[in-house]
Design an enzyme around this catalytic site. Sequence first.
Site, mmCIF file in Angstrom:
data_model
loop_
_atom_site.group_PDB
_atom_site.id
_atom_site.type_symbol
_atom_site.label_atom_id
_atom_site.label_comp_id
_atom_site.label_asym_id
_atom_site.label_seq_id
_atom_site.Cartn_x
_atom_site.Cartn_y
_atom_site.Cartn_z
ATOM 1 N N SER A 1 0.793 -1.223 0.000
ATOM 2 C CA SER A 1 0.000 0.000 0.000
ATOM 3 C C SER A 1 0.825 1.273 0.000
ATOM 4 C CB SER A 1 -0.911 0.013 1.221
ATOM 5 O OG SER A 1 -0.156 -0.053 2.404
ATOM 6 N N ASP B 1 -9.370 35.419 5.553
ATOM 7 C CA ASP B 1 -9.936 34.755 6.718
ATOM 8 C C ASP B 1 -9.244 35.302 7.952
ATOM 9 O OD1 ASP B 1 -7.485 33.490 6.920
ATOM 10 O OD2 ASP B 1 -8.222 31.508 6.377
ATOM 11 N N HIS C 1 -5.162 35.085 7.286
ATOM 12 C CA HIS C 1 -4.496 35.158 5.987
ATOM 13 C C HIS C 1 -5.032 36.310 5.168
ATOM 14 C CE1 HIS C 1 -4.345 30.958 7.378
ATOM 15 N NE2 HIS C 1 -3.118 30.983 6.883
#
Length: 943
Positions: free
Chosen positions: A638, A907, A910
């Site tokens: 995997s 936001d 940022h």
Amino acid sequence: MVKPSLSTRLADSPMADSSQISSLPYILPYLHPGYHEFSFGVNFASAGAGALLETRQGRVIDLKTQLGYFKNVSRVLRKKLGDKNARALLSRAVYSFSVGNNDYSVPFELNSTVLPSYSAQQMVGLVIGNITEVIQEIYEIGGRKFGFVGLEPLGCAPYMRAFEGTKPGACFKKVAPFLKLHNKELSKLLKKLQIELAGFKYSLVDVYSLMEEIIDHPSKFGLKEGKVACCGSGPYRGISNCGGRRGAKEYELCENIKEYVYFDSGHPTERVYQHLAKLAWSGRRFSDGRLIPDFIAEYAKLPLIPPYLAPGNHAYTYGANFASAGAGALLETRQGLVIDLKTQLSYFKNVSQLWNRKLGDEEATNLLSRAVYLFSIGGNDYSFLFDTNSSLLRSFSHEQIVGLVIGNISSVIEEIYKIGGRKFGFKGVNPIACMPYGRILAGDKNGEKCFDQITPYVELHNQELSKLLQKLQKELKGFKFSLLETQPFLQERMNHPSKYGFKEGKVACCGSGPYRGIFSCGGRRGVKEYYLCDNVSEYVFFDSAHPTERLYQQFARQAWSGQPRVKGSYNLKALFEPITGGQGGECGSNGDLVLPWNLGFGGGRGAMERRQGQGVGRCQGHFQVPEKHVPLFVFGDSVFDPGNNNYINTIGQANYYPYGETFFKYPTGRFSDGRIIPDFIAEYAKLPLIPPYLKPGNHEFSYGVNFASAGGGALAESNQGMKLGDKKAKDLLSRAVYLLSIGSNDYVFPFTINSTVVRSYSRREYVGLVTGNITSVIREIYNIGGRKFGFLNLWPLACVPYLRVIDVGNYGACFDQITPYVKLHNNEISKLLPRLRTELKGFRYSLLDFYSFLKARMNNPSNYGFKDGKMACCGSGPYRGILSCGGKRGVTEYYLCPNPSEYLFFDSGHLTERAYRQFSEQAWNGKPSFTEPYNLKLLFESN
């Protein structure tokens, strides 16, 4: 000149418009008045139509009539463009189909006599037969590329829930056998046509399973309601009267369409169509993102190496991936459920024979000797024994079992060597005992104990593998290897996660039970209930057995260019280097080209945003692929599996949410939240993404193929570091600009969690720790060859929206406790850089005054074209300082402003694009008062 591509759609009702993703203009309806320009395509689809003429006959445009319209278009194109150009355009076009749903739903709606007259097999045969005829006619006209959307779980659409009389509101199960059989037969048909028709290519999108997941778990896709329609009437708003035009005039319309899976009784919302379009456009992988072989391929300037078993893969001159999830070196490990190592070898032999036929013996031999053969194998052989309480544990000593595994690996290596392989990459087995999955094996209800019984097997395997490779290097002429040690790399991050940027090293992000060690992520393995963390990048492990993208990225850097610890071993870069060296620059550890541009470091603003924008564009875009490439073959489990297990009958699959959310934005078949080591390695080496071999529709594998298959997590380690190589590399490093924005989080984080760190050190001591680390990084880069550095000082953190909501007792005010740290940090950095300039010959720097830049705009936004300098555009609470933008961080309600460009902050933490642009302009060519002593432009232009 851009050659136009033609997109032609034959369908029953509108799916998500893929023209936006494919950069085409919107494809207009064929019957649109006055529309006569078809060079970009045309849409013939008709709501309610089917493949059978009898489906709503006279009220819709059936599939055969849609074909007639297409023939008209082909004649128009021939008249306008000439036969040759028209045929070229028709062969480039993609023919997109969504048809069949109505053929099965209408008979149940009308209680048609068709149902008792035909078996499901016969009914599906009629539908598939009509579809076949249409495909063949389009092929004869010139079409070669076909896209099909499989049927969705119609029985669970609101309008069909009304058919289920015994269980009101339940899915209508009687239609499901028709739908599933249709999808199965359509897959067979397309594979058959691909063999029979020269140049025929197809893409088949599995909408059924994704829609099931969206309906059952809408919240995981940002939705709230999966069963009730937004618009309609009756139970589940399943009566099809949205708009009041279908008999019943009274209907309900929801307030927020974006919260619903279905818009009306039978059609999803635009948001759901967008999920389906992304799936159709980019496919699925066995993780949240790329895997080790993908990264390695990119570092080596190869395209994505696809799975060997993907339908339609017929060219392997760049390699192949044979790996299978859950596979082991022993045939007995998950026999019948995975592709064991010996079978993977047989696939490789098929590829080598194909090369001989296509390229000729001499060129095929050269290509095989240049190729790198990458292995991740063995972990499942040991874990499976304990999973199943195998009798082998009692019949053999651990030395004997390890001997069997290593023996099988040895025989596979020797066979590949005989065929022509010379360069091999191996990863050791992970420290399984203390991974979340291992803690569950230990049987401790609290999960506090590691499963120490498996450790002797793992440690002996890694020792014997090292001995084997050194032995083969002595015995086999030209044999070279890279052995990547996983145990110390992963154990270090499990025990000391904070040193490497993580918060949690033992608990998985996704799963259930102690340490989330039960393998239930996604709810598809028996246990349906599971927990998913808020921030994947804070975790070492994504699920119970597989690391996160962030950890894979750290590993990828070391595997590619680190200093090997095992005698005789190379790093992976060295195995590829004779071909890739000097081909237009290297790819930096964050995706940047280390050319005379800039190389970003740090977790702060500015540099990270630049890396994501430029790094992906330049490195992930895979510019300057070398003419003589090194093919990449991938074998294993995997850790390397990019999605092969999607196409075999096994429970070891990860082709569902939340896998794939970080990078691909949809499940790909990989076990991770985002990109995996092979993806990063490929990106650093300026390679395209190496795709899974089994992915339908992949026909170009000239850079290699990925055969890996998921089944056990793995990482590898070689000492982190960088070798300069020749003079050209040193010159390149010295020309580069190294841009750093770092430090903000070092001060914000302790206050956010009320850490004892702030109380344990004086302010000067703590700032000294931060600037000391920055200094050591600068010196290390300088020692490697870096000479030109750009620094952003810290911004006025106290008054950013996020910090205004930290102090509950003074909600909305600036958080002034942090300001002395910020100012002292900036003062120390301004002293440090001149000192280094004196000490280090050739050291040059630009110190960019982010603090003054931001403070001026926060206090006087209108002077700089903003309307608001203190409040965020998106979020909630005072100044929108709660980090809730998007509704995924606990607080689901949030506000989004109409025009972000009016705001300084997007936001709570940022800036907006407009603000970043203004800063970038000053950083590039600003005056010494802002950029000291050089601006960035001068740094780039200086020798």
